[in-house]
Scaffold this motif. Structure first.
Motif, mmCIF file in Angstrom:
data_model
loop_
_atom_site.group_PDB
_atom_site.id
_atom_site.type_symbol
_atom_site.label_atom_id
_atom_site.label_comp_id
_atom_site.label_asym_id
_atom_site.label_seq_id
_atom_site.Cartn_x
_atom_site.Cartn_y
_atom_site.Cartn_z
ATOM 1 N N VAL B 179 0.949 -1.146 0.076
ATOM 2 C CA VAL B 179 -0.097 -0.013 -0.079
ATOM 3 C C VAL B 179 0.870 1.330 -0.108
ATOM 4 C CG1 VAL B 179 -2.081 -1.160 0.945
ATOM 5 C CG2 VAL B 179 -0.190 -0.290 2.408
ATOM 6 N N ASP B 180 0.317 2.368 -0.127
ATOM 7 C CA ASP B 180 1.045 3.617 -0.160
ATOM 8 C C ASP B 180 1.985 4.055 0.748
ATOM 9 O OD1 ASP B 180 -0.446 4.435 -2.623
ATOM 10 O OD2 ASP B 180 -1.960 5.253 -1.769
ATOM 11 N N ASP B 181 1.989 3.567 1.970
ATOM 12 C CA ASP B 181 2.861 3.784 3.017
ATOM 13 C C ASP B 181 4.063 2.711 2.793
ATOM 14 O OD1 ASP B 181 1.911 1.564 4.051
ATOM 15 O OD2 ASP B 181 1.158 2.805 6.054
ATOM 16 N N GLY B 182 4.186 1.780 1.749
ATOM 17 C CA GLY B 182 5.323 0.887 1.487
ATOM 18 C C GLY B 182 5.001 -0.417 2.289
ATOM 19 N N LYS B 183 4.099 -0.582 3.192
ATOM 20 C CA LYS B 183 3.571 -1.743 4.121
ATOM 21 C C LYS B 183 3.158 -2.881 3.126
ATOM 22 C CE LYS B 183 4.074 0.138 8.534
ATOM 23 N NZ LYS B 183 3.361 1.236 9.364
ATOM 24 N N LYS B 184 3.479 -4.003 3.565
ATOM 25 C CA LYS B 184 2.872 -5.301 2.587
ATOM 26 C C LYS B 184 1.502 -5.813 3.369
ATOM 27 C CE LYS B 184 5.502 -8.733 0.982
ATOM 28 N NZ LYS B 184 6.365 -9.814 1.174
ATOM 29 N N LYS B 185 0.596 -6.127 2.755
ATOM 30 C CA LYS B 185 -0.600 -6.490 3.289
ATOM 31 C C LYS B 185 -1.033 -7.733 2.683
ATOM 32 C CE LYS B 185 -1.120 -2.576 5.087
ATOM 33 N NZ LYS B 185 -0.618 -2.343 6.698
ATOM 34 N N TYR B 186 -1.542 -8.920 3.335
ATOM 35 C CA TYR B 186 -2.031 -10.182 2.568
ATOM 36 C C TYR B 186 -3.629 -9.907 2.657
ATOM 37 C CZ TYR B 186 2.645 -11.329 4.136
ATOM 38 O OH TYR B 186 4.227 -11.443 4.231
ATOM 39 N N VAL B 187 -3.954 -10.295 1.248
ATOM 40 C CA VAL B 187 -5.361 -10.415 1.042
ATOM 41 C C VAL B 187 -5.713 -11.961 1.086
ATOM 42 C CG1 VAL B 187 -7.387 -9.596 -0.521
ATOM 43 C CG2 VAL B 187 -5.317 -8.189 0.014
ATOM 44 N N LEU B 188 -6.762 -12.149 1.867
ATOM 45 C CA LEU B 188 -7.329 -13.708 1.798
ATOM 46 C C LEU B 188 -8.644 -13.859 1.358
ATOM 47 C CD1 LEU B 188 -5.951 -14.897 5.372
ATOM 48 C CD2 LEU B 188 -4.741 -14.554 3.006
ATOM 49 N N SER B 189 -8.946 -14.761 0.979
ATOM 50 C CA SER B 189 -10.322 -14.916 0.118
ATOM 51 C C SER B 189 -11.397 -15.755 1.102
ATOM 52 C CB SER B 189 -10.259 -15.901 -1.117
ATOM 53 O OG SER B 189 -11.340 -15.810 -1.673
ATOM 54 N N MET B 190 -12.311 -15.323 1.143
ATOM 55 C CA MET B 190 -13.360 -16.123 1.973
ATOM 56 C C MET B 190 -14.863 -16.593 1.320
ATOM 57 S SD MET B 190 -13.800 -13.612 5.228
ATOM 58 C CE MET B 190 -14.066 -12.127 4.248
ATOM 59 N N ARG B 191 -15.349 -17.484 1.665
ATOM 60 C CA ARG B 191 -16.592 -17.949 1.090
ATOM 61 C C ARG B 191 -17.552 -18.760 1.899
ATOM 62 N NH1 ARG B 191 -18.527 -18.162 -4.500
ATOM 63 N NH2 ARG B 191 -20.468 -19.397 -4.525
ATOM 64 N N GLY B 192 -18.836 -18.478 2.128
ATOM 65 C CA GLY B 192 -19.845 -19.025 3.054
ATOM 66 C C GLY B 192 -21.205 -18.987 2.449
ATOM 67 N N ALA B 193 -22.167 -19.144 3.362
ATOM 68 C CA ALA B 193 -23.462 -19.404 2.954
ATOM 69 C C ALA B 193 -24.133 -18.353 3.696
ATOM 70 C CB ALA B 193 -24.146 -20.780 3.031
ATOM 71 N N GLY B 194 -25.317 -17.454 3.194
ATOM 72 C CA GLY B 194 -26.309 -16.648 3.903
ATOM 73 C C GLY B 194 -27.541 -17.404 4.111
ATOM 74 N N LEU B 195 -28.472 -16.494 3.955
ATOM 75 C CA LEU B 195 -29.770 -16.993 4.099
ATOM 76 C C LEU B 195 -30.501 -17.545 2.644
ATOM 77 C CD1 LEU B 195 -32.468 -17.268 5.629
ATOM 78 C CD2 LEU B 195 -32.880 -14.664 5.016
ATOM 79 N N TRP B 196 -30.041 -16.777 1.774
ATOM 80 C CA TRP B 196 -30.590 -17.164 0.232
ATOM 81 C C TRP B 196 -29.502 -17.760 -0.558
ATOM 82 C CZ3 TRP B 196 -35.533 -17.426 1.512
ATOM 83 C CH2 TRP B 196 -36.217 -16.333 1.981
#
Lengths: 206, 301
Positions: B179-196
């Motif tokens: 990101v802009d301040d040069g720090k590293k971030k990790y993006v993880l993916s999620m999946r689940g079930a809602g009402l419909w």
């Protein structure tokens, strides 16, 4: 515009309103009126779908075998909604994302089937189209009125903008949780029907 | 006398009415005698013509529809009509899907990129998404259940398909962002079930792999105005600064609680009022999807 077409277009807004008088489309009116924005999207899409399915059905009305007319109507509505949704997905993705939830609700909306069966099967295409627009608008107006009250008192916002100031909440005001649940929509619709019938004597049943 | 006549008249009219009804009900066929023109009604021709005594072979059936068109209420017409209209609609839908498929896929990819960008708190629109994605997402790979990197393309991996595989064959996508301040971030993916229907989302972590930097959620068909509110940035923003591991380093996830409630053992955010089932779905999704990355998150560089 002839006198008859005017009646066809404007009557559903008041004297022949699909929700308060014909009692059609109540289920979806409960489902999508907790906020103004989805209510508006639903109103616009139902208007478009009723108008165009009325038009198409009216054009082929003389060729439909009576015994399978309901299936033919359903097929036209479902195909129309699906094709429109596919087109939106390709050319206006954000709109289609908003609409995706409503696709099922539109296809099964009783107003669409009700108008096809009651009006488009026996009237000329242009008149049927106007009837569709009128009924869609009559439905939409009611949806927006209900959503206005539900969002205002249920969430303290209108179209997602906060209208009840923070100082109210600090003074002990709380959002009415019942407002965002479907039963309250039914009560609001009932109140509107009550007001409409007490003003218009013609609508009162003996 | 007149009384009896009246009565028998009444019976007669009644009988004719019944006969007429029966005729309508069974749609009796009509046969014409080719010799004298006598018309007989019934399902079969009579044995002998009552007028000219011609045999049954001299009778021909009269088709009721004479316009040269099929009868609109007949079985044949109905079946043909149904077949034709179904095939027409099927062709139309197939054409729409074929012709528009490519554009739709592109829009979906852009949408996914926007969601990933939202999870690292970068707002984008349809035009800037691809450019910004290339700028911020510096690396992407798959990790297995033990947190080991494996081969594969992270972006095209659908978590919904992965979750159908047996547990030891699953690989989960990870996106690395600077990101802009040069720090590293990790993006993880999620999946689940809602009402419909299904729910999904992306959640980004600081490089301590514990503190949430941002989150974005999506859904297929949650109730508008209630459960569907999870896709608003308001909901995702509540996750900022929350921790998925407790002080002793155990994975505890982040709880979704009813507004006003609290929990002691773990960090929490308020659920959507009126969208209880969807909120519970998000809670379960965080536990299971981020839980799958547990070993990966425990590895510190």
């Amino acid at each position: 515009m002839t006198e008859k077409n005017k009646l066809v277009l404007f009557n559903p807004l008041s004297k022949n309103n699909p929700i308060t008088v014909q009692m059609l489309g109540i289920c979806s009116a409960l489902a999508v009126t907790s906020k103004l924005e989805p209510a508006f999207i639903m109103a616009v899409s139902v208007t478009a779908v009723v108008a165009f399915s009325n038009l198409i059905l009216s054009m082929i009305r003389n060729s439909i075998p009576g015994r399978i007319r309901i299936i033919v109507q359903l097929l036209i509505v479902a195909a129309l909604v699906t094709v429109i949704n596919e087109l939106l997905k390709a050319f206006a993705y954000d709109v289609s994302k908003q609409l995706s939830v409503f696709v099922g609700l539109i296809i099964t909306n009783c107003i669409v089937m009700g108008r096809l069966e009651a009006f488009a099967l026996g009237n000329k295409p242009w008149t049927s189209f106007l009837d569709g627009v009128g009924n869609g608008l009559g439905y939409g107006i009611l949806l927006i009125v209900v959503a206005f009250f539900r969002e205002l008192f249920g969430s303290g916002t209108l179209w997602n903008f906060r209208v009840i100031p923070q100082s109210f909440y600090d003074a002990g005001y709380a959002n009415n949780g019942l407002m965002i649940l479907p039963p309250m929509a039914l009560i609001i619709i009932a109140c509107i029907i009550w007001i409409q019938r007490s003003k218009d004597k013609e609508l009162q049943e003996k | 006398m007149s009384h009896i006549n009246k009565k028998s008249n009444m019976v007669d009219t009644k009988r004719t009415r019944e006969q007429a009804q029966e005729k309508r009900r069974f749609k009796m066929k009509k046969y014409r005698c080719k010799i004298c023109g006598y018309i007989h009604e019934g399902n079969t021709p009579p044995d002998i013509c009552p007028v000219c005594k011609a045999p049954a072979s001299e009778f021909e059936e009269i088709k009721t529809e004479k316009k040269g068109m099929l009868n609109r209420e007949g079985n044949l017409y109905t079946i043909l009509y149904a077949s034709v209209i179904v095939v027409l609609v099927a062709v139309m839908l197939a054409l729409a899907a074929q012709l528009l498929g490519e554009r739709q896929k592109r829009n979906e990819d852009i949408d996914k990129k926007r969601q990933i960008l939202t999870s690292i708190n970068i707002t984008s629109n349809n035009k800037t998404a691809e450019e910004l994605y290339d700028k911020y997402i510096v690396d992407s790979y798959l990790v297995d259940g033990n947190g080991q990197k494996t081969e594969g393309d992270a972006f095209s991996t659908e978590l919904g398909n992965i979750l159908r595989l047996p547990e030891n064959e699953r690989h989960y996508p990870v996106f690395e962002a600077i990101v802009d301040d040069g720090k590293k971030k990790y993006v993880l993916s999620m999946r689940g079930a809602g009402l419909w229907g299904p729910l999904w989302g992306f959640i980004s972590f600081d490089d301590d792999r514990n503190t949430v930097y941002g989150a974005s959620f999506g859904h297929e068909s949650e109730t508008p105005g209630l459960g569907a509110e999870i896709e608003n940035s308001e909901f995702g923003n509540k996750f900022k600064g929350k921790h998925f591991f407790n002080a002793s380093g155990e994975f505890v996830s982040v709880a979704i609680v009813k507004a006003g409630k609290t929990t002691q053992e773990q960090d929490y955010v308020d659920g959507i009022s009126g969208g209880t089932i969807t909120s519970q779905g998000v809670d379960a999704m965080l536990k299971s999807s981020i839980g799958a990355y547990e070993e990966f998150l425990k590895k510190k560089e």
